[in-house]
Every structure is written in C-alpha cells, then in structure tokens.
Scaffold this motif. Structure first.
Motif, mmCIF file in Angstrom:
data_model
loop_
_atom_site.group_PDB
_atom_site.id
_atom_site.type_symbol
_atom_site.label_atom_id
_atom_site.label_comp_id
_atom_site.label_asym_id
_atom_site.label_seq_id
_atom_site.Cartn_x
_atom_site.Cartn_y
_atom_site.Cartn_z
ATOM 1 N N ILE A 146 -63.779 13.032 -14.854
ATOM 2 C CA ILE A 146 -62.721 12.034 -14.701
ATOM 3 C C ILE A 146 -61.796 12.427 -13.555
ATOM 4 N N PHE A 147 -61.461 13.715 -13.481
ATOM 5 C CA PHE A 147 -60.590 14.195 -12.391
ATOM 6 C C PHE A 147 -61.237 13.957 -11.029
ATOM 7 N N TRP A 148 -62.549 14.190 -10.942
ATOM 8 C CA TRP A 148 -63.245 13.968 -9.676
ATOM 9 C C TRP A 148 -63.224 12.493 -9.299
ATOM 10 N N GLN A 149 -63.400 11.609 -10.274
ATOM 11 C CA GLN A 149 -63.345 10.179 -9.999
ATOM 12 C C GLN A 149 -61.959 9.763 -9.528
ATOM 13 N N LEU A 150 -60.926 10.363 -10.113
ATOM 14 C CA LEU A 150 -59.552 10.028 -9.721
ATOM 15 C C LEU A 150 -59.198 10.565 -8.349
ATOM 16 N N SER A 151 -60.024 11.454 -7.809
ATOM 17 C CA SER A 151 -59.774 11.958 -6.463
ATOM 18 C C SER A 151 -60.231 10.978 -5.389
ATOM 19 N N GLN A 152 -60.914 9.899 -5.799
ATOM 20 C CA GLN A 152 -61.383 8.897 -4.854
ATOM 21 C C GLN A 152 -60.356 7.771 -4.731
ATOM 22 N N LEU A 153 -60.206 7.256 -3.531
ATOM 23 C CA LEU A 153 -59.165 6.275 -3.244
ATOM 24 C C LEU A 153 -59.349 4.981 -4.025
ATOM 25 N N GLY A 154 -60.586 4.510 -4.135
ATOM 26 C CA GLY A 154 -60.818 3.204 -4.732
ATOM 27 C C GLY A 154 -60.304 3.088 -6.151
ATOM 28 N N LEU A 155 -60.623 4.075 -7.000
ATOM 29 C CA LEU A 155 -60.220 4.020 -8.404
ATOM 30 C C LEU A 155 -58.705 4.134 -8.547
ATOM 31 N N ILE A 156 -58.081 4.968 -7.716
ATOM 32 C CA ILE A 156 -56.624 5.114 -7.768
ATOM 33 C C ILE A 156 -55.942 3.801 -7.406
ATOM 34 N N VAL A 157 -56.412 3.149 -6.337
ATOM 35 C CA VAL A 157 -55.840 1.861 -5.936
ATOM 36 C C VAL A 157 -56.001 0.830 -7.049
ATOM 37 N N LEU A 158 -57.183 0.809 -7.671
ATOM 38 C CA LEU A 158 -57.434 -0.144 -8.750
ATOM 39 C C LEU A 158 -56.496 0.087 -9.932
ATOM 40 N N LEU A 159 -56.353 1.343 -10.361
ATOM 41 C CA LEU A 159 -55.516 1.658 -11.511
ATOM 42 C C LEU A 159 -54.044 1.388 -11.228
ATOM 43 N N VAL A 160 -53.581 1.772 -10.044
ATOM 44 C CA VAL A 160 -52.179 1.547 -9.683
ATOM 45 C C VAL A 160 -51.881 0.052 -9.587
ATOM 46 N N ALA A 161 -52.778 -0.697 -8.959
ATOM 47 C CA ALA A 161 -52.555 -2.139 -8.812
ATOM 48 C C ALA A 161 -52.529 -2.831 -10.168
ATOM 49 N N ALA A 162 -53.471 -2.469 -11.056
ATOM 50 C CA ALA A 162 -53.514 -3.089 -12.383
ATOM 51 C C ALA A 162 -52.274 -2.734 -13.196
ATOM 52 N N SER A 163 -51.888 -1.454 -13.173
ATOM 53 C CA SER A 163 -50.714 -1.032 -13.938
ATOM 54 C C SER A 163 -49.444 -1.667 -13.397
ATOM 55 N N LEU A 164 -49.334 -1.747 -12.063
ATOM 56 C CA LEU A 164 -48.147 -2.356 -11.461
ATOM 57 C C LEU A 164 -48.036 -3.828 -11.824
ATOM 58 N N ASN A 165 -49.155 -4.517 -11.847
ATOM 59 C CA ASN A 165 -49.143 -5.932 -12.236
ATOM 60 C C ASN A 165 -48.653 -6.104 -13.665
ATOM 61 N N ILE A 166 -49.103 -5.242 -14.570
ATOM 62 C CA ILE A 166 -48.669 -5.335 -15.965
ATOM 63 C C ILE A 166 -47.171 -5.084 -16.083
ATOM 64 N N VAL A 167 -46.664 -4.087 -15.354
ATOM 65 C CA VAL A 167 -45.228 -3.786 -15.387
ATOM 66 C C VAL A 167 -44.416 -4.965 -14.868
ATOM 67 N N LEU A 168 -44.859 -5.570 -13.765
ATOM 68 C CA LEU A 168 -44.139 -6.714 -13.195
ATOM 69 C C LEU A 168 -44.186 -7.922 -14.127
ATOM 70 N N ILE A 169 -45.324 -8.131 -14.779
ATOM 71 C CA ILE A 169 -45.439 -9.253 -15.711
ATOM 72 C C ILE A 169 -44.486 -9.073 -16.893
ATOM 73 N N ARG A 170 -44.391 -7.866 -17.416
ATOM 74 C CA ARG A 170 -43.548 -7.606 -18.583
ATOM 75 C C ARG A 170 -42.070 -7.685 -18.237
ATOM 76 N N ARG A 171 -41.697 -7.281 -17.015
ATOM 77 C CA ARG A 171 -40.274 -7.186 -16.670
ATOM 78 C C ARG A 171 -39.734 -8.414 -15.953
ATOM 79 N N LEU A 172 -40.549 -9.076 -15.159
ATOM 80 C CA LEU A 172 -40.042 -10.150 -14.315
ATOM 81 C C LEU A 172 -40.394 -11.547 -14.809
ATOM 82 N N LEU A 173 -41.503 -11.688 -15.532
ATOM 83 C CA LEU A 173 -41.911 -13.006 -15.997
ATOM 84 C C LEU A 173 -41.429 -13.257 -17.420
ATOM 85 N N PRO A 174 -41.076 -14.497 -17.730
ATOM 86 C CA PRO A 174 -40.687 -14.814 -19.113
ATOM 87 C C PRO A 174 -41.877 -14.707 -20.054
ATOM 88 N N ASP A 175 -41.563 -14.465 -21.303
ATOM 89 C CA ASP A 175 -42.621 -14.348 -22.306
ATOM 90 C C ASP A 175 -43.288 -15.714 -22.499
#
Length: 224
Positions: A146-175
C-alpha cells in the motif's frame, strides 16, 4: 498512462479492463441513480453478455473486483429494502427483499457466475500449484505494498481530489438528497476498497510476490 502505472502493459491488463467494467455497469448505474427500471433492447443485452464473457476471462482482476462489488450491491439492496419495509412483519420484509427486478438480476447474476467459473479455472493454473507464502506473511507484506502504491502520483491525486470533494460538499453545499447520495457513494467506495485489500492476500502466490518485487525494482531503477 504513466500516472496510473509505470508499465503501459500493466495499464492495459489492469486499468483498461476496469474501464470496460465501468462501461458494462453504466446502464445499471443510470437506472439505479434515476430510480427507473432497467430497459435494454435485445442488441444491447447481447452486447452486454458478450462483454461479460470477455471481462470474466480476461484475467484475475475483474472476477475479484466483481465478487466484492456485487457483494456490496447485494448488501445495499438488502439494507434498502429492509429499511423501507418499516412497519411490516418479518415475513413481509423477507418477501420484499426477494422481489428483485428480473432483468438486472439475470444479467448481473450471469456475470457473477461467469466470474466464479473464471476463478475456479484459475485454481488449476500452474501458478496456483506452486508453494505459496503463509497467510500471515502475505498480510505482513500488505502495508508495504500500500505504501508503494501511495508513492505514485496518480493514486495520491485521486485520493486527494475525492477527499477534497467530500469535504467541500459537506461544508459548502446545503444538505440535499444529491449531496447525501454522493457522500453515500463515497462511503461504499471506501468499504469496497477495504474489503478488497483484506481479501487480496488470499489470492497471492510466490509468483505474484516475485513479480511485485521485480516491478518495484524496475520502477526504482527508472527513478534512479
């Protein structure tokens, strides 16, 4: 393509079949997302069955993904039907769960049977007849993989983008039903990833371990 995997060959053998799997599941997803029955003409049904045969026997990745994914779909269906039957008797709830649409059940059930048969065939391949690593050692190697996979750019970008979208949806959009649906999908994706990772060592062999080691050494040599 190099962002997904340093090896183009691996991209075609792993990422490309996953893309075809998403294409196959698209009509089912659209029907479920819109809350409408699945409607497919006969040419579309035949095309889907042909794609199922190709994907089921394409390699080891698709049958495993389908097994975990369909487990999640089945669990989601059972929970949804059970919760919507509030006030009914136990027997009425059980009957409600068994009342699944015929066409999706037939097509997805056929795909699942093809994948199970593919997994059964895979038990008789030469790689499965050699000595395998002990279960505990496979799980001990899992964090390093898992650590080796996280050392690759693609998976990190995917995880950060997905997590950031969830945070923005929860904080900025109405329920709303739309925002809750996105969050629910994300939770199911996390559950899928956890189950798949926990089951992954059960299918490992010495050949797989050596291959992973070779890929790691090759990637390190490319990076200097």
């Amino acid at each position: 393509m190099g962002i997904i995997d340093p090896s183009i060959t691996y991209t075609f053998f792993y990422a490309f079949p996953i893309t075809l799997l998403l294409l196959l599941l698209l009509p089912f997803y659209q029907a479920a997302y819109n809350g409408k029955p699945l409607r497919l003409n006969w040419p579309s049904r035949i095309a889907l069955i042909g794609l199922m045969i190709v994907l089921a026997f394409n390699g080891a990745i698709i049958p495993g993904v389908v097994a975990v994914l369909f487990f999640g779909i089945g669990l989601h269906w059972v929970l949804g039907r059970w919760q919507s039957g509030v006030g009914m008797s136990l027997w009425q709830r059980i009957i409600r769960i068994t009342q699944a649409p015929v066409l999706p059940l037939f097509l997805l059930g056929l795909f699942m049977l093809l994948c199970l048969y593919s997994l059964y065939i895979g038990l008789n391949e030469e790689e499965s007849t050699v000595s395998v690593l002990p279960i505990w050692e496979r799980y001990m190697r899992l964090p390093s993989g898992i650590f080796w996979q996280l050392s690759q750019l693609g998976l990190i970008v995917l995880l950060v983008a997905a997590s950031l979208n969830i945070v923005l949806i929860r904080r900025l959009l109405p329920d709303s039903p739309g925002s809750q649906r996105v969050i629910s999908i994300f939770r199911w994706l996390v559950l899928f990833a956890v189950i798949y990772l926990l089951l992954l060592p059960l299918g490992a062999t010495d050949h797989t371990a050596r291959l992973s080691s070779d890929v790691t050494l090759f990637s390190q040599s490319l990076l200097g």
